[in-house]
Design a protein around this motif. Structure first.
Motif, PDB file in Angstrom:
ATOM      1  N   SER A  98       0.836  -1.201   0.000  1.00 49.42           N
ATOM      2  CA  SER A  98       0.000   0.000   0.000  1.00 49.42           C
ATOM      3  C   SER A  98       0.871   1.252   0.000  1.00 49.42           C
ATOM      4  O   SER A  98       2.005   1.242   0.490  1.00 49.42           O
ATOM      5  CB  SER A  98      -0.902   0.019   1.242  1.00 49.42           C
ATOM      6  OG  SER A  98      -1.608   1.242   1.347  1.00 49.42           O
ATOM      7  N   TRP A 133       4.797  -4.870  -7.454  1.00 44.62           N
ATOM      8  CA  TRP A 133       3.597  -4.079  -7.161  1.00 44.62           C
ATOM      9  C   TRP A 133       3.765  -2.637  -7.631  1.00 44.62           C
ATOM     10  O   TRP A 133       2.851  -2.042  -8.199  1.00 44.62           O
ATOM     11  CB  TRP A 133       3.318  -4.113  -5.660  1.00 44.62           C
ATOM     12  CG  TRP A 133       2.117  -3.319  -5.237  1.00 44.62           C
ATOM     13  CD1 TRP A 133       0.811  -3.712  -5.297  1.00 44.62           C
ATOM     14  CD2 TRP A 133       2.107  -1.990  -4.694  1.00 44.62           C
ATOM     15  NE1 TRP A 133      -0.021  -2.712  -4.820  1.00 44.62           N
ATOM     16  CE2 TRP A 133       0.758  -1.650  -4.442  1.00 44.62           C
ATOM     17  CE3 TRP A 133       3.099  -1.069  -4.393  1.00 44.62           C
ATOM     18  CZ2 TRP A 133       0.385  -0.418  -3.901  1.00 44.62           C
ATOM     19  CZ3 TRP A 133       2.733   0.163  -3.855  1.00 44.62           C
ATOM     20  CH2 TRP A 133       1.390   0.476  -3.615  1.00 44.62           C
ATOM     21  N   THR A 180      -2.111  -3.005  -9.161  1.00 45.52           N
ATOM     22  CA  THR A 180      -3.274  -2.111  -9.292  1.00 45.52           C
ATOM     23  C   THR A 180      -4.165  -2.174  -8.052  1.00 45.52           C
ATOM     24  O   THR A 180      -5.312  -1.721  -8.086  1.00 45.52           O
ATOM     25  CB  THR A 180      -4.102  -2.473 -10.537  1.00 45.52           C
ATOM     26  OG1 THR A 180      -4.499  -3.846 -10.451  1.00 45.52           O
ATOM     27  CG2 THR A 180      -3.301  -2.244 -11.812  1.00 45.52           C
ATOM     28  N   THR A 181      -3.663  -2.751  -6.963  1.00 50.82           N
ATOM     29  CA  THR A 181      -4.433  -2.838  -5.718  1.00 50.82           C
ATOM     30  C   THR A 181      -3.715  -2.053  -4.629  1.00 50.82           C
ATOM     31  O   THR A 181      -2.518  -1.763  -4.735  1.00 50.82           O
ATOM     32  CB  THR A 181      -4.578  -4.298  -5.265  1.00 50.82           C
ATOM     33  OG1 THR A 181      -3.267  -4.845  -5.020  1.00 50.82           O
ATOM     34  CG2 THR A 181      -5.271  -5.139  -6.326  1.00 50.82           C
ATOM     35  N   ASP A 182      -4.434  -1.709  -3.573  1.00 53.82           N
ATOM     36  CA  ASP A 182      -3.837  -1.020  -2.428  1.00 53.82           C
ATOM     37  C   ASP A 182      -4.556  -1.491  -1.171  1.00 53.82           C
ATOM     38  O   ASP A 182      -5.757  -1.258  -1.012  1.00 53.82           O
ATOM     39  CB  ASP A 182      -3.964   0.499  -2.577  1.00 53.82           C
ATOM     40  CG  ASP A 182      -3.172   1.251  -1.525  1.00 53.82           C
ATOM     41  OD1 ASP A 182      -3.475   1.097  -0.321  1.00 53.82           O
ATOM     42  OD2 ASP A 182      -2.247   2.001  -1.900  1.00 53.82           O
ATOM     43  N   SER A 183      -3.824  -2.149  -0.280  1.00 52.96           N
ATOM     44  CA  SER A 183      -4.451  -2.808   0.868  1.00 52.96           C
ATOM     45  C   SER A 183      -5.072  -1.827   1.855  1.00 52.96           C
ATOM     46  O   SER A 183      -6.006  -2.179   2.574  1.00 52.96           O
ATOM     47  CB  SER A 183      -3.424  -3.678   1.600  1.00 52.96           C
ATOM     48  OG  SER A 183      -2.424  -2.878   2.209  1.00 52.96           O
ATOM     49  N   ALA A 197      -9.613   0.440  -3.968  1.00 57.27           N
ATOM     50  CA  ALA A 197      -9.521   0.407  -5.425  1.00 57.27           C
ATOM     51  C   ALA A 197      -9.389   1.812  -6.009  1.00 57.27           C
ATOM     52  O   ALA A 197      -9.752   2.809  -5.388  1.00 57.27           O
ATOM     53  CB  ALA A 197     -10.756  -0.291  -5.996  1.00 57.27           C
TER      54      ALA A 197
END
Length: 669
Positions: free
Chosen positions: A303, A404, A409-412, A416
């Protein structure tokens, strides 16, 4: 001139087996030493504190042996890859640092023609890790020539056994490893793959071993004190564990001197996260990035962390160590900085390549109980005190973080629609790349916390000396949290511990009316200085650290925040039980909250310089360091002589206007 980095498209993922490593087992019986080395000072660990100890000792003509598990000196600025000097503005504006640290800064500027060749924004000096080693090693060689000292450098060397009797280390047995003929060079495999082999006496298919016995250098003029001294300057407190002196590890329980702690009982498994750093280079065209086979395991962790940080250019330039256009001004908004092809960034990001285990099944640094269970406290059983499996996971986590950054293309933490792809970057690996490794990761992880000694018992510290939160924290200890969560007696003692000096005729009716001081504790035995915020990279709640939905251990960041400029007391550097061992660097006697500030570059140098100077003083006078502080709080005249020598040599022991009558340092930031 900048070395040209070797372009590597693949991540050399075949180096990383997905099979868990086997728990350490007892090594083979010891071999007869292949050679004997004599020295006056044995420095174990070639990081900044170890280098500073050697630097000061060489300048006064001492014979110094340095052992280091990697082949680079410098620790944070080289083998750990964090070549971005962490400094505080006021201390930097006054250039109020030890002389060796100032020389290091000057040589960096001389090397590049500027102090900040990377134009990073987190520091005024970001540079190449391989230059950190080269500059610092040259400093040591020059110090030896200037002072008439003798430098004996032992890279790729670990300490296997200590011979201890009569409260002294009499000899140390080390293993130096080198590649077997016709096998790949050192730094081909990451640390997790070679660490257990490095600690075994027997030769292997990978390494030939040289067994070295370190002993005191004969001195016919010696009349008292120790024959030699050992400096514990490892990153994890390895020698204090091997010597089995009293120490702490992990989170300390809440007390009136550490009131922000979130636990009632000690937790040795939760230490600050460690980081395998790496370097990445901006490219003009998109690169092909192969997804690591383990990527899906770690992807749920990554993230930008905070909305204000959710920008690739900001993250890239944060610790940028090389700029192709250093003379072109950049905007003050880090999000709008221009990244040029050829720019190189060193990555060290909390929700990125930080790996943060915190449970008994995955902690990196073994507790004393775990060392006993694995046989490492038995004769010949020492294997480094680290969990190789957790090192491996940290390595994979770092490689996954690069993927990453460029393809994720994700972020914990932010959800989104935040993370975009940035394929115009490549991972730098190779022996001539910034980290100097075939796999591209730092040679050793950046360690923020290790084992911490408990200093000697004294009149004012019957349980053993420790620097605590209340000694340095710039915090209002009368806010609601403390009023609502601490027992009345604890509050009473807390307010007493942080009370300011008041004139004898002041009208004070209760402890609650005592004004709180606005400065750090003034230690009469100070031998060095430091200044940094109390900064945490907390362990995670669940195991493994990368588990989906995992979160930081609750309450740890409560102790985080500003700190006052602080001192390094000699009592924090002298362990119990062993008279000729001094501790430098981040393993001195601090609580876990104080340790979060006592860990950065200039502090490590100051502590190391103090260790080297104190040892020279003890050898010269024929005394033990403990004799300098054993009657405190009574006046110690020889301690004052030592402090005078430190200051005359350009190693400050106090910040300007340090006095119990000066209750506030509001101008310090």
């Amino acid at each position: 001139m900048l070395k040209k980095t070797k372009p590597i498209i693949s991540l050399i993922l075949s180096l990383f087996s997905l099979t868990p490593t086997i728990a350490p087992t007892l090594a083979a019986p010891p071999r007869t030493p292949d050679k004997e080395e004599t020295c006056e000072i044995l420095v174990i660990g070639g990081g900044l504190s170890g280098a500073a100890s050697a630097y000061e000792s060489l300048l006064v003509g001492r014979t110094v042996c340095i052992t280091e598990i990697t082949d680079w000196v410098g620790g944070q600025i080289s083998s750990q890859g964090t070549s971005a000097l962490d400094e505080r503005g006021t201390q930097r504006s006054l250039l109020f640092y030890p002389r060796g640290y100032l020389e290091l800064r000057e040589r960096i500027e001389e090397k590049y023609g500027r102090l900040n060749p990377g134009t990073c924004w987190v520091s005024v000096s970001c540079f190449m890790p391989y230059d950190g080693h080269g500059i610092l090693f040259q400093m040591l060689e020059d110090a030896a020539k200037k002072g008439g000292g003798t430098l004996k450098w032992f890279p790729n060397t670990i300490i296997k056994e200590l011979d201890i009797s009569n409260n002294q280390i009499n000899r140390a047995i080390a293993i130096q490893h080198q590649p077997v003929s016709n096998t790949p060079p050192i730094n081909t495999e990451p640390l997790s793959q070679i660490i257990e082999d490095a600690y075994r006496y027997q030769n292997s298919a990978r390494f030939d071993k040289t067994i070295i016995q370190f002993v005191p250098q004969p001195s016919p003029e010696k009349t008292g004190g120790a024959d030699w001294y050992v400096v514990e300057a490892t990153e994890t407190g390895e020698i204090i564990a091997l010597a089995d002196v009293p120490y702490r590890l992990g989170i300390d329980p809440q007390t009136y001197v550490n009131p922000s702690s979130p636990v009632d009982t000690r937790d040795p498994y939760c230490t600050q996260g460690f980081t395998y750093t790496f370097a990445m280079e901006a490219t003009e065209t998109p690169q092909i990035h192969v997804e690591p086979p383990f990527y899906s395991q770690y992807a749920p962790y990554y993230s930008y962390e905070l909305s204000r940080l959710a920008n690739f250019n900001l993250v890239f330039s944060y610790r940028q160590i090389w700029s192709m256009q250093p003379d072109i001004p950049q905007p003050p908004d880090y999000r709008k900085r221009t990244i040029y092809p050829g720019d190189i960034s060193m990555q060290n990001w909390t929700w990125g390549n930080d790996y943060r285990p915190g449970n008994r099944d995955d902690n990196l640094i073994y507790s004393r109980g775990q060392l006993q269970a694995t046989g490492q406290l038995q004769p010949g059983g020492w294997m480094g005190g680290l969990r190789a499996e957790t090192l491996r996971r940290g390595e994979e986590n770092a490689l996954g973080y690069f993927h990453w950054l460029v393809e994720g293309t994700t972020d914990s933490q932010l959800g989104a629609g935040v993370k975009e792809k940035h394929p115009n970057n490549r991972f730098l690996s190779g022996f001539d790349a910034p980290m100097g490794t075939a796999h591209g990761l730092s040679k050793y992880p950046y360690m923020r916390e290790g084992r911490r000694i408990i200093g000697r018992r004294g009149k004012t510290h019957p349980e053993g000396f420790t620097v605590a939160e209340v000694d340095i924290a710039k915090k209002n200890f009368r806010d609601d949290f403390y009023l609502q969560n601490l027992a009345p007696d604890t509050l009473h003692y807390l307010w007493g511990a942080v009370s300011a000096f008041v004139p004898p005729d002041a009208q004070i009716n209760s402890m609650a009316e005592m004004p709180q001081r606005a400065r750090a504790t003034i230690f009469p035995d100070s031998v060095g200085i430091g200044h940094y915020a109390i900064d945490f990279h907390p362990c995670m709640t669940k195991s493994p650290a990368e588990a989906p939905g995992n979160s930081e251990r609750a309450g740890i960041r409560r102790g985080q925040g500003s700190a006052y400029p602080f001192q390094i007391p000699l009592r924090a550097m002298i362990p119990q039980q062993i008279d000729n061992l001094l501790v430098a660097g981040k393993t001195i006697a601090t609580s876990y909250i104080a340790a979060a500030a006592y860990r950065v570059h200039s502090f490590e140098w100051s502590a190391g310089a103090a260790a080297g100077t104190t040892i020279d003083f003890a050898l010269e006078r024929g005394i033990f360091p403990d004799e300098l502080i054993d009657d405190m709080p009574s006046k110690e005249w020889e301690l004052e002589v030592l402090q005078g020598r430190l200051q005359e040599n350009g190693n400050p022991t106090a910040f300007p206007e340090t006095s119990i009558f000066n209750n506030t340092w509001d101008e310090w930031k």
